[in-house]
Design an enzyme around this catalytic site. Structure first.
Site, PDB file in Angstrom:
ATOM      1  N   ASN A   9     -33.242 -47.056 -22.002  1.00 18.96           N
ATOM      2  CA  ASN A   9     -32.364 -46.640 -20.901  1.00 18.96           C
ATOM      3  C   ASN A   9     -32.125 -47.866 -20.011  1.00 18.96           C
ATOM      4  O   ASN A   9     -32.985 -48.236 -19.222  1.00 18.96           O
ATOM      5  CB  ASN A   9     -33.045 -45.511 -20.112  1.00 18.96           C
ATOM      6  CG  ASN A   9     -32.261 -45.125 -18.869  1.00 18.96           C
ATOM      7  OD1 ASN A   9     -31.090 -45.492 -18.723  1.00 18.96           O
ATOM      8  ND2 ASN A   9     -32.890 -44.380 -17.970  1.00 18.96           N
ATOM      9  N   TRP A  10     -30.928 -48.451 -20.171  1.00 15.17           N
ATOM     10  CA  TRP A  10     -30.641 -49.674 -19.411  1.00 15.17           C
ATOM     11  C   TRP A  10     -30.301 -49.391 -17.945  1.00 15.17           C
ATOM     12  O   TRP A  10     -30.150 -50.308 -17.150  1.00 15.17           O
ATOM     13  CB  TRP A  10     -29.466 -50.424 -20.053  1.00 15.17           C
ATOM     14  CG  TRP A  10     -29.779 -51.071 -21.363  1.00 15.17           C
ATOM     15  CD1 TRP A  10     -30.980 -51.112 -22.004  1.00 15.17           C
ATOM     16  CD2 TRP A  10     -28.856 -51.777 -22.199  1.00 15.17           C
ATOM     17  NE1 TRP A  10     -30.865 -51.799 -23.180  1.00 15.17           N
ATOM     18  CE2 TRP A  10     -29.574 -52.226 -23.335  1.00 15.17           C
ATOM     19  CE3 TRP A  10     -27.496 -52.092 -22.110  1.00 15.17           C
ATOM     20  CZ2 TRP A  10     -28.976 -52.958 -24.360  1.00 15.17           C
ATOM     21  CZ3 TRP A  10     -26.894 -52.814 -23.131  1.00 15.17           C
ATOM     22  CH2 TRP A  10     -27.629 -53.241 -24.238  1.00 15.17           C
ATOM     23  N   LYS A  11     -30.087 -48.144 -17.614  1.00 13.37           N
ATOM     24  CA  LYS A  11     -29.677 -47.765 -16.251  1.00 13.37           C
ATOM     25  C   LYS A  11     -28.430 -48.565 -15.838  1.00 13.37           C
ATOM     26  O   LYS A  11     -27.637 -48.912 -16.710  1.00 13.37           O
ATOM     27  CB  LYS A  11     -30.830 -47.956 -15.266  1.00 13.37           C
ATOM     28  CG  LYS A  11     -32.107 -47.272 -15.763  1.00 13.37           C
ATOM     29  CD  LYS A  11     -33.163 -47.156 -14.713  1.00 13.37           C
ATOM     30  CE  LYS A  11     -34.411 -46.546 -15.327  1.00 13.37           C
ATOM     31  NZ  LYS A  11     -35.398 -46.156 -14.341  1.00 13.37           N
ATOM     32  N   HIS A  96     -32.066 -36.884 -15.831  1.00  9.29           N
ATOM     33  CA  HIS A  96     -32.987 -37.968 -15.463  1.00  9.29           C
ATOM     34  C   HIS A  96     -33.394 -37.796 -13.997  1.00  9.29           C
ATOM     35  O   HIS A  96     -32.584 -37.358 -13.174  1.00  9.29           O
ATOM     36  CB  HIS A  96     -32.305 -39.322 -15.681  1.00  9.29           C
ATOM     37  CG  HIS A  96     -33.245 -40.467 -15.559  1.00  9.29           C
ATOM     38  ND1 HIS A  96     -33.629 -40.977 -14.342  1.00  9.29           N
ATOM     39  CD2 HIS A  96     -33.911 -41.182 -16.500  1.00  9.29           C
ATOM     40  CE1 HIS A  96     -34.486 -41.961 -14.542  1.00  9.29           C
ATOM     41  NE2 HIS A  96     -34.671 -42.117 -15.842  1.00  9.29           N
ATOM     42  N   GLU A  98     -33.649 -39.805 -11.656  1.00  9.95           N
ATOM     43  CA  GLU A  98     -32.769 -40.497 -10.697  1.00  9.95           C
ATOM     44  C   GLU A  98     -31.504 -39.683 -10.443  1.00  9.95           C
ATOM     45  O   GLU A  98     -30.979 -39.661  -9.329  1.00  9.95           O
ATOM     46  CB  GLU A  98     -32.432 -41.909 -11.217  1.00  9.95           C
ATOM     47  CG  GLU A  98     -33.631 -42.837 -11.061  1.00  9.95           C
ATOM     48  CD  GLU A  98     -33.692 -43.971 -12.060  1.00  9.95           C
ATOM     49  OE1 GLU A  98     -32.679 -44.283 -12.708  1.00  9.95           O
ATOM     50  OE2 GLU A  98     -34.800 -44.545 -12.219  1.00  9.95           O
ATOM     51  N   GLU A 168     -41.001 -37.382 -18.135  1.00  9.93           N
ATOM     52  CA  GLU A 168     -41.063 -38.587 -17.309  1.00  9.93           C
ATOM     53  C   GLU A 168     -41.621 -38.224 -15.935  1.00  9.93           C
ATOM     54  O   GLU A 168     -40.853 -37.848 -15.035  1.00  9.93           O
ATOM     55  CB  GLU A 168     -39.662 -39.188 -17.141  1.00  9.93           C
ATOM     56  CG  GLU A 168     -39.033 -39.645 -18.428  1.00  9.93           C
ATOM     57  CD  GLU A 168     -38.052 -40.784 -18.188  1.00  9.93           C
ATOM     58  OE1 GLU A 168     -38.202 -41.810 -18.857  1.00  9.93           O
ATOM     59  OE2 GLU A 168     -37.172 -40.660 -17.333  1.00  9.93           O
ATOM     60  N   GLY A 174     -41.151 -46.789 -13.210  1.00 14.00           N
ATOM     61  CA  GLY A 174     -40.998 -48.055 -12.503  1.00 14.00           C
ATOM     62  C   GLY A 174     -42.183 -48.422 -11.615  1.00 14.00           C
ATOM     63  O   GLY A 174     -42.086 -49.337 -10.794  1.00 14.00           O
ATOM     64  N   SER A 213     -42.938 -46.498 -17.099  1.00 14.71           N
ATOM     65  CA  SER A 213     -43.680 -47.770 -17.171  1.00 14.71           C
ATOM     66  C   SER A 213     -44.211 -48.087 -18.570  1.00 14.71           C
ATOM     67  O   SER A 213     -45.305 -48.643 -18.701  1.00 14.71           O
ATOM     68  CB  SER A 213     -44.811 -47.784 -16.142  1.00 14.71           C
ATOM     69  OG  SER A 213     -44.272 -47.691 -14.836  1.00 14.71           O
ATOM     70  N   GLY A 234     -37.385 -47.724 -19.651  1.00 13.83           N
ATOM     71  CA  GLY A 234     -36.449 -48.264 -18.668  1.00 13.83           C
ATOM     72  C   GLY A 234     -36.583 -49.770 -18.581  1.00 13.83           C
ATOM     73  O   GLY A 234     -36.089 -50.514 -19.448  1.00 13.83           O
ATOM     74  N   GLY A 235     -37.296 -50.243 -17.558  1.00 13.04           N
ATOM     75  CA  GLY A 235     -37.414 -51.680 -17.270  1.00 13.04           C
ATOM     76  C   GLY A 235     -37.697 -52.561 -18.478  1.00 13.04           C
ATOM     77  O   GLY A 235     -37.014 -53.576 -18.687  1.00 13.04           O
TER      78      GLY A 235
HETATM   79  C1  PEP Z   1     -36.815 -44.310 -16.909  1.00  3.72           C
HETATM   80  O1  PEP Z   1     -36.396 -44.294 -15.758  1.00  3.72           O
HETATM   81  O2  PEP Z   1     -36.269 -43.652 -17.814  1.00  3.72           O
HETATM   82  C2  PEP Z   1     -38.019 -45.104 -17.158  1.00  3.72           C
HETATM   83  C3  PEP Z   1     -38.875 -44.668 -18.022  1.00  3.72           C
HETATM   84  O3  PEP Z   1     -38.168 -46.257 -16.416  1.00  3.72           O
HETATM   85  P1  PEP Z   1     -39.390 -47.340 -16.522  1.00  3.72           P
HETATM   86  O4  PEP Z   1     -39.681 -47.534 -17.980  1.00  3.72           O
HETATM   87  O5  PEP Z   1     -38.826 -48.568 -15.883  1.00  3.72           O
HETATM   88  O6  PEP Z   1     -40.532 -46.742 -15.793  1.00  3.72           O
END
Ligand code: PEP
Length: 255
Positions: A9-11, A96, A98, A168, A174, A213, A234-235
């Site tokens: 997920n590149w956001k 999601h 967010e 999640e 994050g 994370s 994500g990140g």
């Molecule tokens: C996400 O928001 O889908 C996610 C898992 O982010 P991160 O891996 O950065 O915690």
């Protein structure tokens, strides 16, 4: 055996040309894979570039980060499932945290989107998860069950296996915090709710990803857990080498 599914997920990151360079490095890093499903989920503007670049590895699938539930109409700024399907997008992230916390998406809105995605032939990556307060006050099972029941209301059991659940916990996104044992407990609970919504055999076939994370160095411990069927990253997915490493570690764990 549920095939593991890893999604990046590149956001709201990477322009279309940055996506091209990313995928060039990524395909060189990863070369090929067949034991896991891999989904790259760029922003809308980078989807065509990602599709073109992914042709070098036919097994890479492309997803979208959101969509509207209507097929077309006066909804300025929105994108429909039909538009995504026309681009050969296969997956779409829905609900999601967010979207829920920053853009006011309710369980009812997420439910409309899940049904519209399935009607159009897209596979929803349906996200659920509790807040830190809900975890600390031991309400997380109640919260997860509510999100699942409301988000999947009206989805026929035969369509449930097209849905990928993504657990999640908000306290892990994050933040650098992951807890494989707590995640496994939540995943097993989620599967029991899915069994109550359908039947045990159907619930056994539904894939439940973990997100929050995920990094190359915690993949192995997460993948050891029985009910963790993949990762939503994500990140760490913004670096092609680190996402490739996450795929390789998963392949090693399932070998
Ligand atoms: C996400 O928001 O889908 C996610 C898992 O982010 P991160 O891996 O950065 O915690």
């Amino acid at each position: 055996m549920r095939k593991k599914i890893l999604a990046a997920n590149w956001k709201m990151n990477l322009t279309h040309s940055e996506a091209e360079s990313y995928l060039q490095s990524f395909v060189t890093e990863i070369r090929d894979f067949s034991d896991v499903d891999v989904v790259i989920i760029p922003s809308f503007t980078a989807i065509p570039a990602a599709l073109a670049a992914s042709e070098r590895i036919q097994t890479i699938r492309i997803g979208a980060q959101n969509m509207h539930w209507e097929k077309s109409g006066a909804f300025t700024g929105e994108i429909s499932a039909t538009m995504l399907r026309a681009l050969y997008v296969r997956y779409v992230i829905l609900g999601h945290s967010e979207r829920r916390s920053l853009f006011g998406e309710t369980d009812e809105i997420v439910n409309r989107k899940v049904k519209a995605a399935l009607d159009a032939g897209l596979r929803p990556i349906f996200c659920i998860g509790e807040s830190l307060h809900e975890r600390d006050s031991n309400q997380f099972k109640q919260v997860l069950e509510g999100q699942i029941r409301k988000g999947l209301e009206g989805v026929p059991p035969r369509d449930l296996t097209e849905v990928v659940l993504a657990y999640e916990p908000c306290w892990a996104i994050g933040t650098g915090r992951t807890a494989p044992a707590e995640a496994e407990e939540a995943h097993a609970f989620i599967r029991s709710v899915l069994a109550a919504l359908s039947d045990g055999a159907t619930a056994e076939r539904i894939r439940i990803q973990y997100g929050g994370s995920v990094k190359p160095d915690n993949v192995e411990s997460l993948m050891r857990e029985k009910n963790i069927d993949g990762l939503l990253v994500g990140g760490a997915s913004l670096d092609p080498r680190s996402f490739a490493q996450i795929i390789r570690s998963t392949e090693a764990a399932v070998a």
